[in-house]
Design a protein around this motif. Structure first.
Motif, PDB file in Angstrom:
ATOM      1  N   GLU A 189     -82.706  47.429 -57.849  1.00  0.00           N
ATOM      2  CA  GLU A 189     -82.747  48.590 -56.965  1.00  0.00           C
ATOM      3  C   GLU A 189     -82.350  48.158 -55.561  1.00  0.00           C
ATOM      4  O   GLU A 189     -82.712  47.066 -55.120  1.00  0.00           O
ATOM      5  CB  GLU A 189     -84.153  49.200 -56.953  1.00  0.00           C
ATOM      6  CG  GLU A 189     -84.596  49.711 -58.317  1.00  0.00           C
ATOM      7  CD  GLU A 189     -86.013  50.275 -58.303  1.00  0.00           C
ATOM      8  OE1 GLU A 189     -86.708  50.099 -57.271  1.00  0.00           O
ATOM      9  OE2 GLU A 189     -86.422  50.866 -59.314  1.00  0.00           O
ATOM     10  N   TYR A 190     -81.606  49.013 -54.883  1.00  0.00           N
ATOM     11  CA  TYR A 190     -81.138  48.660 -53.546  1.00  0.00           C
ATOM     12  C   TYR A 190     -80.981  49.924 -52.699  1.00  0.00           C
ATOM     13  O   TYR A 190     -81.040  51.060 -53.200  1.00  0.00           O
ATOM     14  CB  TYR A 190     -79.813  47.896 -53.620  1.00  0.00           C
ATOM     15  CG  TYR A 190     -78.816  48.487 -54.587  1.00  0.00           C
ATOM     16  CD1 TYR A 190     -77.905  49.459 -54.197  1.00  0.00           C
ATOM     17  CD2 TYR A 190     -78.797  48.067 -55.924  1.00  0.00           C
ATOM     18  CE1 TYR A 190     -77.000  50.002 -55.092  1.00  0.00           C
ATOM     19  CE2 TYR A 190     -77.894  48.600 -56.831  1.00  0.00           C
ATOM     20  CZ  TYR A 190     -76.993  49.565 -56.413  1.00  0.00           C
ATOM     21  OH  TYR A 190     -76.102  50.104 -57.298  1.00  0.00           O
ATOM     22  N   HIS A 191     -80.802  49.710 -51.401  1.00  0.00           N
ATOM     23  CA  HIS A 191     -80.632  50.827 -50.472  1.00  0.00           C
ATOM     24  C   HIS A 191     -79.350  50.620 -49.678  1.00  0.00           C
ATOM     25  O   HIS A 191     -79.048  49.513 -49.243  1.00  0.00           O
ATOM     26  CB  HIS A 191     -81.821  50.928 -49.520  1.00  0.00           C
ATOM     27  CG  HIS A 191     -81.852  52.214 -48.753  1.00  0.00           C
ATOM     28  ND1 HIS A 191     -82.467  53.352 -49.224  1.00  0.00           N
ATOM     29  CD2 HIS A 191     -81.312  52.554 -47.556  1.00  0.00           C
ATOM     30  CE1 HIS A 191     -82.320  54.336 -48.356  1.00  0.00           C
ATOM     31  NE2 HIS A 191     -81.616  53.882 -47.327  1.00  0.00           N
ATOM     32  N   VAL A 192     -78.606  51.698 -49.497  1.00  0.00           N
ATOM     33  CA  VAL A 192     -77.348  51.649 -48.762  1.00  0.00           C
ATOM     34  C   VAL A 192     -77.466  52.545 -47.530  1.00  0.00           C
ATOM     35  O   VAL A 192     -77.827  53.724 -47.638  1.00  0.00           O
ATOM     36  CB  VAL A 192     -76.171  52.133 -49.626  1.00  0.00           C
ATOM     37  CG1 VAL A 192     -74.855  52.008 -48.866  1.00  0.00           C
ATOM     38  CG2 VAL A 192     -76.107  51.352 -50.933  1.00  0.00           C
ATOM     39  N   GLY A 193     -77.187  52.010 -46.363  1.00  0.00           N
ATOM     40  CA  GLY A 193     -77.235  52.816 -45.140  1.00  0.00           C
ATOM     41  C   GLY A 193     -78.634  52.923 -44.557  1.00  0.00           C
ATOM     42  O   GLY A 193     -79.561  52.234 -44.966  1.00  0.00           O
ATOM     43  N   ASP A 194     -78.783  53.833 -43.582  1.00  0.00           N
ATOM     44  CA  ASP A 194     -80.072  53.993 -42.916  1.00  0.00           C
ATOM     45  C   ASP A 194     -80.930  55.040 -43.611  1.00  0.00           C
ATOM     46  O   ASP A 194     -80.525  55.641 -44.617  1.00  0.00           O
ATOM     47  CB  ASP A 194     -79.883  54.353 -41.434  1.00  0.00           C
ATOM     48  CG  ASP A 194     -79.045  55.626 -41.256  1.00  0.00           C
ATOM     49  OD1 ASP A 194     -78.979  56.442 -42.214  1.00  0.00           O
ATOM     50  OD2 ASP A 194     -78.471  55.813 -40.175  1.00  0.00           O
ATOM     51  N   ASN A 195     -82.121  55.280 -43.051  1.00  0.00           N
ATOM     52  CA  ASN A 195     -83.036  56.249 -43.653  1.00  0.00           C
ATOM     53  C   ASN A 195     -82.452  57.655 -43.658  1.00  0.00           C
ATOM     54  O   ASN A 195     -82.649  58.425 -44.597  1.00  0.00           O
ATOM     55  CB  ASN A 195     -84.359  56.266 -42.877  1.00  0.00           C
ATOM     56  CG  ASN A 195     -85.293  55.168 -43.337  1.00  0.00           C
ATOM     57  OD1 ASN A 195     -85.334  54.830 -44.512  1.00  0.00           O
ATOM     58  ND2 ASN A 195     -86.024  54.591 -42.400  1.00  0.00           N
ATOM     59  N   ALA A 196     -81.743  57.999 -42.592  1.00  0.00           N
ATOM     60  CA  ALA A 196     -81.275  59.375 -42.433  1.00  0.00           C
ATOM     61  C   ALA A 196     -80.088  59.709 -43.334  1.00  0.00           C
ATOM     62  O   ALA A 196     -80.102  60.697 -44.064  1.00  0.00           O
ATOM     63  CB  ALA A 196     -80.907  59.626 -40.967  1.00  0.00           C
ATOM     64  N   THR A 197     -79.060  58.873 -43.296  1.00  0.00           N
ATOM     65  CA  THR A 197     -77.825  59.213 -44.011  1.00  0.00           C
ATOM     66  C   THR A 197     -77.549  58.326 -45.217  1.00  0.00           C
ATOM     67  O   THR A 197     -76.555  58.523 -45.919  1.00  0.00           O
ATOM     68  CB  THR A 197     -76.621  59.108 -43.050  1.00  0.00           C
ATOM     69  OG1 THR A 197     -76.548  57.756 -42.554  1.00  0.00           O
ATOM     70  CG2 THR A 197     -76.786  60.054 -41.872  1.00  0.00           C
ATOM     71  N   GLY A 198     -78.405  57.339 -45.452  1.00  0.00           N
ATOM     72  CA  GLY A 198     -78.180  56.430 -46.565  1.00  0.00           C
ATOM     73  C   GLY A 198     -78.605  57.005 -47.905  1.00  0.00           C
ATOM     74  O   GLY A 198     -78.994  58.176 -48.011  1.00  0.00           O
ATOM     75  N   HIS A 199     -78.539  56.175 -48.941  1.00  0.00           N
ATOM     76  CA  HIS A 199     -78.981  56.608 -50.268  1.00  0.00           C
ATOM     77  C   HIS A 199     -79.497  55.409 -51.055  1.00  0.00           C
ATOM     78  O   HIS A 199     -79.232  54.254 -50.712  1.00  0.00           O
ATOM     79  CB  HIS A 199     -77.841  57.289 -51.040  1.00  0.00           C
ATOM     80  CG  HIS A 199     -76.713  56.370 -51.386  1.00  0.00           C
ATOM     81  ND1 HIS A 199     -75.636  56.158 -50.550  1.00  0.00           N
ATOM     82  CD2 HIS A 199     -76.488  55.591 -52.477  1.00  0.00           C
ATOM     83  CE1 HIS A 199     -74.796  55.311 -51.121  1.00  0.00           C
ATOM     84  NE2 HIS A 199     -75.291  54.953 -52.284  1.00  0.00           N
ATOM     85  N   SER A 200     -80.247  55.696 -52.095  1.00  0.00           N
ATOM     86  CA  SER A 200     -80.775  54.654 -52.975  1.00  0.00           C
ATOM     87  C   SER A 200     -79.782  54.388 -54.097  1.00  0.00           C
ATOM     88  O   SER A 200     -79.010  55.268 -54.492  1.00  0.00           O
ATOM     89  CB  SER A 200     -82.112  55.082 -53.575  1.00  0.00           C
ATOM     90  OG  SER A 200     -83.070  55.264 -52.561  1.00  0.00           O
ATOM     91  N   GLY A 201     -79.810  53.170 -54.601  1.00  0.00           N
ATOM     92  CA  GLY A 201     -78.957  52.817 -55.719  1.00  0.00           C
ATOM     93  C   GLY A 201     -79.721  51.970 -56.710  1.00  0.00           C
ATOM     94  O   GLY A 201     -80.687  51.288 -56.348  1.00  0.00           O
ATOM     95  N   SER A 202     -79.330  52.032 -57.954  1.00  0.00           N
ATOM     96  CA  SER A 202     -79.942  51.185 -58.978  1.00  0.00           C
ATOM     97  C   SER A 202     -78.901  50.903 -60.053  1.00  0.00           C
ATOM     98  O   SER A 202     -78.039  51.740 -60.329  1.00  0.00           O
ATOM     99  CB  SER A 202     -81.185  51.841 -59.588  1.00  0.00           C
ATOM    100  OG  SER A 202     -80.880  53.120 -60.102  1.00  0.00           O
ATOM    101  N   THR A 203     -78.985  49.720 -60.609  1.00  0.00           N
ATOM    102  CA  THR A 203     -78.103  49.339 -61.708  1.00  0.00           C
ATOM    103  C   THR A 203     -78.966  48.915 -62.885  1.00  0.00           C
ATOM    104  O   THR A 203     -79.746  47.969 -62.769  1.00  0.00           O
ATOM    105  CB  THR A 203     -77.170  48.186 -61.298  1.00  0.00           C
ATOM    106  OG1 THR A 203     -76.368  48.599 -60.186  1.00  0.00           O
ATOM    107  CG2 THR A 203     -76.254  47.798 -62.450  1.00  0.00           C
ATOM    108  N   PHE A 204     -78.853  49.645 -63.990  1.00  0.00           N
ATOM    109  CA  PHE A 204     -79.598  49.334 -65.209  1.00  0.00           C
ATOM    110  C   PHE A 204     -78.691  48.552 -66.153  1.00  0.00           C
ATOM    111  O   PHE A 204     -77.564  48.965 -66.423  1.00  0.00           O
ATOM    112  CB  PHE A 204     -80.073  50.619 -65.896  1.00  0.00           C
ATOM    113  CG  PHE A 204     -81.290  51.229 -65.259  1.00  0.00           C
ATOM    114  CD1 PHE A 204     -82.555  51.014 -65.796  1.00  0.00           C
ATOM    115  CD2 PHE A 204     -81.180  51.993 -64.113  1.00  0.00           C
ATOM    116  CE1 PHE A 204     -83.687  51.554 -65.198  1.00  0.00           C
ATOM    117  CE2 PHE A 204     -82.300  52.543 -63.515  1.00  0.00           C
ATOM    118  CZ  PHE A 204     -83.565  52.319 -64.061  1.00  0.00           C
TER     119      PHE A 204
END
Length: 300
Positions: A189-204
């Motif tokens: 699991e990872y996070h891209v960008g800041d809290n406001a405009t970013g998004h979460s990501g995950s690779t299964f």
């Protein structure tokens, strides 16, 4: 090339084309070996014995324990692993840790002490949960390809989370148990960008039969239809949600995406519609699936 190598290859029972390939590999291996003084280039008695033993072992078992075999495995791993994590992404556990450091609880609020205690309790519970699902030792999985993929993510600085333990934790915390859509596997699991405009990501990354894979796809389809219903959208059929294709290497590709309506009331300028994107690659030969998920948007 040393005569002993040629003799060892000739003892192996296989077709001539394969033997030629092996000889080419061994020639390349020898050519890439650092040069030594001429008087030491001949093989020692112990090396000759090792070559003979290897030839006998290969003949008896039929297993190709040579560099070309290892390269083939690694090449297959790289092919299906070709799902780069977005540039600038940060491991979710590191991102959460950074958030804790920057967190501020106003000291002038009522029951300040109790709020601090509650936050500390929650942090401790989250840390304990992470310990339960984190892979901490190499070669944890039975499947060697999964181990190689896990190691690749580890080397990039990402925490390896076990699917099985995560499902057990979901059952423990939220009162439900996910369908058994895999044999074994992990996710990062990872996070891209800041809290406001970013998004979460995950690779299964998981091993699954064709039937189990369909179970995973149905599971995600169900969850998206639940999201659609909550956002006042009509449900979408399975076939219209998942778009299936095949790549040049014979892997099966499934892509899907969902976007909710734009929020009527925005608390912040960055508030935007919720969205989820999927891209799943499945190798029918190894039964390995790699699914990349992007999840973001929302209010506040």
């Amino acid at each position: 090339m040393q005569d002993e190598y040629i003799k060892a290859i000739e003892k192996i029972k296989m077709d001539n084309d394969r033997k030629k390939d092996m000889r080419k590999v061994l020639e390349m291996e020898l050519a890439s070996t650092p040069r030594k003084p001429a008087r030491t280039t001949r093989l020692s008695g112990s090396k000759k014995a090792a070559i003979a033993a290897a030839a006998i072992a290969v003949t008896m078992t039929g297993v190709m324990l040579i560099p070309s075999a290892r390269s083939t495995i690694n090449a297959a791993v790289k092919a299906i692993f070709n799902k780069p994590i977005p540039k600038g992404a940060i491991d979710e556990s590191v991102y959460e840790s950074k958030g804790r450091e920057e967190r501020v609880i106003p000291s002038d609020i009522p029951d300040y002490s109790s709020h601090v205690s509650e936050v500390e309790k929650r942090d401790k519970e989250e840390d304990e949960a992470m310990k339960k699902i984190t892979v901490t030792k190499p070669d944890y999985f039975k499947d060697d390809t999964l181990n190689q993929l896990a190691k690749t993510y580890m080397e990039k600085g990402y925490t390896i989370l076990m699917n099985e333990k995560n499902c057990d934790l979901s059952h423990e915390v939220e009162g439900f148990k996910e369908a058994s859509w895999y044999t074994e596997g992990f996710h990062v699991e990872y996070h891209v960008g800041d809290n406001a405009t970013g998004h979460s990501g995950s690779t299964f990354v998981f091993k699954a039969t064709e039937e189990q894979l369909q179970g995973y796809l149905k599971n995600q389809h169900f969850m998206i239809n639940d999201e659609r219903e909550q956002h006042g959208q009509k449900k979408v059929s399975f076939d219209k949600f998942w778009k299936k294709s095949t790549d040049a290497e014979g892997n099966v590709i499934y892509k899907a995406s969902w976007k909710g309506p734009e929020p009527v009331t925005k608390l912040l300028p960055s508030d935007r519609a919720r969205f989820t994107n999927y891209e799943l690659t499945y190798d029918p030969a190894s039964h390995i699936a790699v699914c990349v998920i992007e999840d973001g948007g929302g209010i506040g």
